[in-house]
Design a protein around this motif. Structure first.
Motif, PDB file in Angstrom:
ATOM      1  N   SER A   1     -92.592  34.105   4.263  1.00  0.00           N
ATOM      2  CA  SER A   1     -92.825  33.444   2.976  1.00  0.00           C
ATOM      3  C   SER A   1     -92.341  34.318   1.832  1.00  0.00           C
ATOM      4  N   VAL A   2     -91.281  33.877   1.172  1.00  0.00           N
ATOM      5  CA  VAL A   2     -90.724  34.602   0.039  1.00  0.00           C
ATOM      6  C   VAL A   2     -91.702  34.539  -1.137  1.00  0.00           C
ATOM      7  N   ASP A   3     -91.773  35.607  -1.905  1.00  0.00           N
ATOM      8  CA  ASP A   3     -92.728  35.688  -3.009  1.00  0.00           C
ATOM      9  C   ASP A   3     -92.697  34.441  -3.881  1.00  0.00           C
ATOM     10  N   ARG A   4     -93.860  34.008  -4.324  1.00  0.00           N
ATOM     11  CA  ARG A   4     -94.011  32.759  -5.073  1.00  0.00           C
ATOM     12  C   ARG A   4     -93.275  32.759  -6.407  1.00  0.00           C
ATOM     13  N   SER A   5     -92.831  33.917  -6.865  1.00  0.00           N
ATOM     14  CA  SER A   5     -92.100  33.967  -8.132  1.00  0.00           C
ATOM     15  C   SER A   5     -90.685  33.398  -8.011  1.00  0.00           C
TER      16      SER A   5
ATOM     17  N   SER B   1     -83.159  36.992  -6.083  1.00  0.00           N
ATOM     18  CA  SER B   1     -84.355  37.695  -6.536  1.00  0.00           C
ATOM     19  C   SER B   1     -84.216  38.129  -7.983  1.00  0.00           C
TER      20      SER B   1
ATOM     21  N   ARG C   1     -85.917  34.089  -9.569  1.00  0.00           N
ATOM     22  CA  ARG C   1     -87.184  34.642 -10.068  1.00  0.00           C
ATOM     23  C   ARG C   1     -87.296  34.503 -11.580  1.00  0.00           C
TER      24      ARG C   1
ATOM     25  N   GLY D   1     -87.884  38.735  -2.476  1.00  0.00           N
ATOM     26  CA  GLY D   1     -89.304  38.402  -2.582  1.00  0.00           C
ATOM     27  C   GLY D   1     -90.134  38.999  -1.480  1.00  0.00           C
ATOM     28  N   ASN D   2     -89.889  40.293  -1.170  1.00  0.00           N
ATOM     29  CA  ASN D   2     -90.643  41.045  -0.152  1.00  0.00           C
ATOM     30  C   ASN D   2     -90.415  40.553   1.279  1.00  0.00           C
TER      31      ASN D   2
END
Length: 228
Positions: A31-35, A127, A146, A169-170
């Motif tokens: 899951s890629v960061d929600r930003s 990103s 982002r 995204g981490n």
């Protein structure tokens, strides 16, 4: 999509793919960061990752006149620094996944996203930042970013490399990994696990459709694409 593995994910939602990863014991992966979200509602994509990386530049913008700047930008910056030596290798349906630093610029914009699309890219995920939002929306090529930024890349970021693992995204995304995006964000599936993830993602998608179709019937609603 020409990629056979990616075809297994066609029509699946990010939520389904997320469930598929959970089903095979990867609840904290993918899951890629929600930003990192679509720049407009309704944008979605699915396909193999084509990875690219940019970096903060140390090159300075020279103190020159506007006309000289035009020459410098066209014939130096975009031909020697912020280049795209990789775009001739794009395959139809590829998802450009760009690891870009936060340098307050819109590295993805209306021109280069559309240019990538003409060469095969189905979408772009970064990103970093995007700009020209209104034109990007009008063009319809999915862009997930982002930041919404205004500035160009000159003196801010430069091309580094492509075809290597990147971090978005981490989440580490390797070339050929399957990436899926919609209104819930972006999720990435390691290619070596893709077939099994797709199996359970499809199972959950079909169960959801059946369950909601029954509720539609109770409400007297006509079925739509999400329930067929």
């Amino acid at each position: 999509m020409a990629d056979e593995i990616a075809q297994l994910f066609e029509g699946l939602r990010v939520a389904d793919v997320r469930d598929g990863l959970d089903w095979i014991g990867m609840p904290n992966k993918g899951s890629v960061d929600r930003s990192i979200m679509p720049i407009a509602e309704g944008m979605r994509f699915c396909g193999p990752a084509f990875t690219v990386r940019s970096r903060v530049t140390q090159k300075q913008v020279p103190q020159i006149t506007g006309d000289e700047y035009t020459e410098w930008a066209r014939n130096y910056w975009y031909k020697e620094v912020q280049i795209q030596p990789w775009d001739s290798e794009l395959q139809q349906g590829d998802i450009v996944v760009l690891e870009s630093p936060d340098a307050a610029c819109g590295e993805i914009g209306s021109y280069n996203s559309l240019d990538m699309h003409t060469k095969g890219a189905a979408a772009v995920v970064t990103s970093g930042g995007a700009r020209d939002r209104d034109e990007c929306i009008a063009q319809g090529v999915p862009v997930f970013a982002r930041w919404r930024n205004q500035a160009m890349t000159q003196g801010r970021v430069e091309y580094e490399t492509y075809g290597v693992p990147v971090t978005i995204g981490n989440v580490q995304i390797k070339p050929g990994d399957i990436v899926v995006g919609d209104g819930d964000g972006v999720v990435a599936v390691p290619r070596e696990h893709a077939e099994l993830v797709a199996k359970y993602a499809r199972q959950e998608n079909e169960n959801d459709k059946k369950g909601r179709a029954a509720l539609y019937a109770r409400l007297g609603w006509e079925l739509d694409e999400s329930t067929r």
